[in-house]
Design a protein around this motif. Structure first.
Motif, PDB file in Angstrom:
ATOM      1  N   GLY A   1      87.645  -2.805 120.604  1.00 36.09           N
ATOM      2  CA  GLY A   1      87.072  -4.017 121.205  1.00 36.09           C
ATOM      3  C   GLY A   1      88.056  -4.722 122.121  1.00 36.09           C
ATOM      4  O   GLY A   1      87.712  -5.117 123.238  1.00 36.09           O
ATOM      5  N   ALA A   2      89.315  -4.871 121.665  1.00 39.69           N
ATOM      6  CA  ALA A   2      90.333  -5.518 122.500  1.00 39.69           C
ATOM      7  C   ALA A   2      90.564  -4.713 123.774  1.00 39.69           C
ATOM      8  O   ALA A   2      90.676  -5.283 124.870  1.00 39.69           O
ATOM      9  CB  ALA A   2      91.642  -5.667 121.722  1.00 39.69           C
ATOM     10  N   GLY A   3      90.606  -3.390 123.647  1.00 46.06           N
ATOM     11  CA  GLY A   3      90.796  -2.539 124.822  1.00 46.06           C
ATOM     12  C   GLY A   3      89.665  -2.688 125.817  1.00 46.06           C
ATOM     13  O   GLY A   3      89.897  -2.809 127.028  1.00 46.06           O
ATOM     14  N   LEU A   4      88.437  -2.671 125.320  1.00 45.30           N
ATOM     15  CA  LEU A   4      87.276  -2.810 126.207  1.00 45.30           C
ATOM     16  C   LEU A   4      87.267  -4.164 126.907  1.00 45.30           C
ATOM     17  O   LEU A   4      86.963  -4.253 128.101  1.00 45.30           O
ATOM     18  CB  LEU A   4      85.984  -2.593 125.430  1.00 45.30           C
ATOM     19  N   ILE A   5      87.611  -5.217 126.173  1.00 46.25           N
ATOM     20  CA  ILE A   5      87.645  -6.554 126.779  1.00 46.25           C
ATOM     21  C   ILE A   5      88.699  -6.617 127.878  1.00 46.25           C
ATOM     22  O   ILE A   5      88.447  -7.121 128.971  1.00 46.25           O
ATOM     23  CB  ILE A   5      87.882  -7.642 125.708  1.00 46.25           C
ATOM     24  N   LEU A   6      89.893  -6.099 127.594  1.00 44.37           N
ATOM     25  CA  LEU A   6      90.959  -6.132 128.596  1.00 44.37           C
ATOM     26  C   LEU A   6      90.609  -5.282 129.816  1.00 44.37           C
ATOM     27  O   LEU A   6      90.977  -5.624 130.939  1.00 44.37           O
ATOM     28  CB  LEU A   6      92.289  -5.666 127.990  1.00 44.37           C
ATOM     29  N   LEU A   7      89.900  -4.179 129.613  1.00 42.62           N
ATOM     30  CA  LEU A   7      89.547  -3.314 130.737  1.00 42.62           C
ATOM     31  C   LEU A   7      88.373  -3.854 131.555  1.00 42.62           C
ATOM     32  O   LEU A   7      88.340  -3.682 132.767  1.00 42.62           O
ATOM     33  CB  LEU A   7      89.211  -1.900 130.238  1.00 42.62           C
ATOM     34  N   THR A   8      87.424  -4.522 130.895  1.00 41.90           N
ATOM     35  CA  THR A   8      86.259  -5.035 131.632  1.00 41.90           C
ATOM     36  C   THR A   8      86.498  -6.423 132.211  1.00 41.90           C
ATOM     37  O   THR A   8      85.830  -6.806 133.164  1.00 41.90           O
ATOM     38  CB  THR A   8      85.003  -5.071 130.731  1.00 41.90           C
ATOM     39  N   ARG A   9      87.434  -7.154 131.659  1.00 47.84           N
ATOM     40  CA  ARG A   9      87.738  -8.511 132.133  1.00 47.84           C
ATOM     41  C   ARG A   9      89.251  -8.705 132.229  1.00 47.84           C
ATOM     42  O   ARG A   9      89.828  -9.531 131.517  1.00 47.84           O
ATOM     43  CB  ARG A   9      87.140  -9.546 131.199  1.00 47.84           C
ATOM     44  N   PRO A  10      89.915  -7.968 133.127  1.00 45.57           N
ATOM     45  CA  PRO A  10      91.376  -8.052 133.178  1.00 45.57           C
ATOM     46  C   PRO A  10      91.900  -9.436 133.575  1.00 45.57           C
ATOM     47  O   PRO A  10      92.949  -9.849 133.091  1.00 45.57           O
ATOM     48  CB  PRO A  10      91.770  -6.982 134.187  1.00 45.57           C
ATOM     49  N   ALA A  11      91.184 -10.166 134.407  1.00 43.69           N
ATOM     50  CA  ALA A  11      91.665 -11.500 134.804  1.00 43.69           C
ATOM     51  C   ALA A  11      91.691 -12.442 133.605  1.00 43.69           C
ATOM     52  O   ALA A  11      92.664 -13.185 133.413  1.00 43.69           O
ATOM     53  CB  ALA A  11      90.791 -12.073 135.907  1.00 43.69           C
ATOM     54  N   GLN A  12      90.650 -12.417 132.787  1.00 43.62           N
ATOM     55  CA  GLN A  12      90.641 -13.244 131.581  1.00 43.62           C
ATOM     56  C   GLN A  12      91.686 -12.734 130.588  1.00 43.62           C
ATOM     57  O   GLN A  12      92.284 -13.515 129.857  1.00 43.62           O
ATOM     58  CB  GLN A  12      89.250 -13.250 130.924  1.00 43.62           C
ATOM     59  N   GLY A  13      91.891 -11.424 130.579  1.00 44.07           N
ATOM     60  CA  GLY A  13      92.923 -10.847 129.712  1.00 44.07           C
ATOM     61  C   GLY A  13      94.307 -11.333 130.092  1.00 44.07           C
ATOM     62  O   GLY A  13      95.134 -11.620 129.233  1.00 44.07           O
ATOM     63  N   VAL A  14      94.561 -11.432 131.405  1.00 42.22           N
ATOM     64  CA  VAL A  14      95.858 -11.938 131.875  1.00 42.22           C
ATOM     65  C   VAL A  14      96.056 -13.370 131.383  1.00 42.22           C
ATOM     66  O   VAL A  14      97.137 -13.729 130.905  1.00 42.22           O
ATOM     67  CB  VAL A  14      95.968 -11.860 133.415  1.00 42.22           C
TER      68      VAL A  14
END
Length: 190
Positions: A90-103
């Motif tokens: 889940g964390a990987g998918l979130i970071l890959l689909t929403r990298p700006a929010q991940g940053v």
């Protein structure tokens, strides 16, 4: 139990191996230093790249963990392993689909880390100032510096998300590369 002559032999073999491959250390050091400078020049791109890289790491480790969990499902802790794998995916998918929010999220985590690390370092320095003699002031300075970095990151949000991760990764790469260059040049002479 390791004997002193074994330690001496291992050290000699290590020196010989580093001397033999000093060019590889030099090339790696130069590459890391160049990547570090590039990250410092374009910190937003470096931040996004790091976030995407981290997303892939979470996704791959979560998928591997999920496969291993089902492969060894009779082992104790099945449900905890399953939860851990699903969270990583889940964390990987979130970071890959929403990298700006991940940053932004990673920047907040880094700011909190520097704050906690600074406070812990200051408390350690103060508690052990007798044992550390003159070195405790360096630890105190390091802790204060961590808190200042944390304040810059946290008070600058969300704008600091554009530069914090990329800059910190760049600095780390630059100093790591410089260290390898130093090792290579020293090994070349021996």
């Amino acid at each position: 139990m390791t004997l002193p002559q074994d330690i001496t032999r291992l050290q000699s073999e290590m020196r010989s191996a580093v001397h033999e491959h000093w060019k590889a250390f030099l090339i790696e050091g130069i590459l890391l230093a160049v990547l570090g400078l590039a990250a410092m020049i374009a910190p937003l791109i470096a931040s996004l790249a790091f976030t995407i890289f981290l997303g892939w790491m979470f996704l791959i480790s979560g998928a591997a963990g999920l496969a291993m969990t089902f492969w060894a499902r009779q082992m104790p802790g099945f449900w905890w392993s399953l939860l851990s794998a699903v969270l990583a995916i889940g964390a990987g998918l979130i970071l890959l689909t929403r990298p700006a929010q991940g940053v932004l999220t990673l920047t907040i985590v880094i700011g909190a880390y520097f704050l906690a690390e600074g406070v812990a370092t200051i408390m350690y320095a103060l508690e052990h100032r007798r044992e550390l003699s003159e070195r405790w002031t360096w630890m105190l300075f390091s802790g204060v510096l961590d808190i200042l970095i944390s304040a810059m990151i946290i008070t600058g949000l969300p704008g600091s998300a554009e530069w914090a991760i990329g800059l910190l990764v760049g600095i780390n790469l630059l100093f790591g590369g410089a260290s390898l260059i130093g090792v290579a040049l020293a090994a070349r002479k021996t």
